[in-house]
Write an enzyme that holds these catalytic residues in place. Structure first.
Site, PDB file in Angstrom:
ATOM      1  N   ASP A 187       0.935  -1.308   0.016  1.00 59.51           N
ATOM      2  CA  ASP A 187      -0.134  -0.009  -0.297  1.00 59.51           C
ATOM      3  C   ASP A 187       0.749   1.108  -0.002  1.00 59.51           C
ATOM      4  O   ASP A 187       0.602   2.328  -0.629  1.00 59.51           O
ATOM      5  CB  ASP A 187      -0.943   0.034   1.297  1.00 59.51           C
ATOM      6  CG  ASP A 187      -1.884  -1.158   1.318  1.00 59.51           C
ATOM      7  OD1 ASP A 187      -2.061  -1.718   0.021  1.00 59.51           O
ATOM      8  OD2 ASP A 187      -2.208  -1.832   2.325  1.00 59.51           O
ATOM      9  N   HIS A 209      -5.620  -3.410   5.463  1.00 56.74           N
ATOM     10  CA  HIS A 209      -5.173  -3.587   4.099  1.00 56.74           C
ATOM     11  C   HIS A 209      -6.013  -4.254   3.222  1.00 56.74           C
ATOM     12  O   HIS A 209      -5.735  -5.428   2.405  1.00 56.74           O
ATOM     13  CB  HIS A 209      -3.686  -4.773   4.243  1.00 56.74           C
ATOM     14  CG  HIS A 209      -3.126  -5.311   2.948  1.00 56.74           C
ATOM     15  ND1 HIS A 209      -2.514  -4.364   2.324  1.00 56.74           N
ATOM     16  CD2 HIS A 209      -2.883  -6.281   2.591  1.00 56.74           C
ATOM     17  CE1 HIS A 209      -2.043  -5.012   1.357  1.00 56.74           C
ATOM     18  NE2 HIS A 209      -2.077  -6.198   1.649  1.00 56.74           N
TER      19      HIS A 209
END
Length: 309
Positions: A187, A209
């Protein structure tokens, strides 16, 4: 021992610092192990789409002295292939449940990319029923054979597999919240890329996530850019949907494997540096947390040398 540490990555140039030394003249060794502690890294799921490139990147890491590659099938071939690379670490392949313990014994860091990948139309929650069982079994073995190892969880959905791992370790009496990390580095990598596409940019990413739980903090990005609100919203949305973007681009034939391996290698390198006492090692990770009312939360974490919880 590694403490949870508050994030910003040293990029792959750090992970692959040994690559430059590999170009030495014939007869010269491509590494020096005299001042580097021996560290064993185990990759569980090493024959998969993430596992194979991750195995390659860890073989290139000069901090690794022993690399154990495990999967339910095809690992000997991966180990033989990667093992021909002339870097410091010795490589061994292990296959099947009867060899899992041997793969894990004496490991300092265990990286888990094992599990099924996302397919078109699948959410991370759709992966849960399959990957949860895989993670449970692997973590049970970790608790038995290398209970003091740092565990890097890549298997999705990370928001669920990390708490599962924690419960397995608690039941076994081996849980250490400072040694269990959900790898959310991809990310961060995506946020940096979409923000500027440059290696010297830092963008912290907090939350979780999966989808809207991924919260890139572009307001804290360095160097600072004056972005309009609509641009920040668009960048945030693209970061949150990065996994789906790759799944759709591969037309159902895969998910984010190469970029995930890259991100996993960055985070594992940070863990190895933390173990070796390198100061100011900072990364983002999904960990047990008191930052919010949620029991687990992705935030910046820092190693023991700075005594930051």
């Amino acid at each position: 021992m590694l403490y949870h540490f508050y994030i910003q990555s040293k990029k792959l140039s750090s992970v692959l610092r040994s690559v430059k030394t590999l170009a030495k003249p014939a007869g010269a060794r491509g590494y020096s192990s005299e001042s580097v502690p021996d560290r064993k890294v185990a990759v569980l799921g090493a024959a998969g789409g993430i596992g194979q490139p991750l195995a390659l990147l860890m073989k290139l890491n000069p901090l690794v002295s022993r690399l154990a590659l495990y999967d339910i099938a095809n690992t000997p071939g991966v180990a033989a292939d990667v093992g021909h690379i002339n870097t410091r670490s010795e490589v061994a392949g292990y296959m099947g449940n009867d060899q899992l313990g041997q793969a894990l014994e004496d490991s300092d860091v265990v990286i888990i990319p094992a599990g099924v990948p996302r397919k078109p139309g699948m959410t991370r929650d759709d992966l849960f029923n399959i990957n949860a069982g895989i993670v449970k079994d692997l973590c049970s073995a970790i608790a038995k054979y290398c209970p003091n190892a740092i565990v890097n969880m890549i298997s999705n959905p990370v928001n669920s597999t990390v708490p599962i791992a924690a419960e397995v370790f608690k039941k076994a009496g081996t849980y250490n919240e400072k040694k269990l990390f959900g790898v959310t580095t991809l990310d961060v990598v995506r946020a940096k890329t979409f923000y500027a596409g440059k290696a010297n940019v830092n963008v912290p990413v907090v939350g979780g996530h999966a989808g809207i739980t991924i919260l890139p903090l572009f307001s804290q990005a360095t160097p600072k850019a004056n972005l309009a609100d609509e641009d920040i919203k668009a960048l945030t949305k693209r970061t949150q949907d990065g996994g789906t973007e790759v799944v759709e681009a591969k037309a159902g034939k895969g998910s984010a494997t190469l970029s995930m391996a890259y991100a996993g290698a960055i985070f594992a390198d940070a863990c190895l540096k933390g173990l070796n006492g390198v100061p100011d090692v900072v990364e983002c990770s999904f960990v047990q947390s008191t930052v919010t009312e949620l029991p687990f939360f992705a935030s910046k974490v820092i190693n023991l040398t700075d005594n930051v919880n």
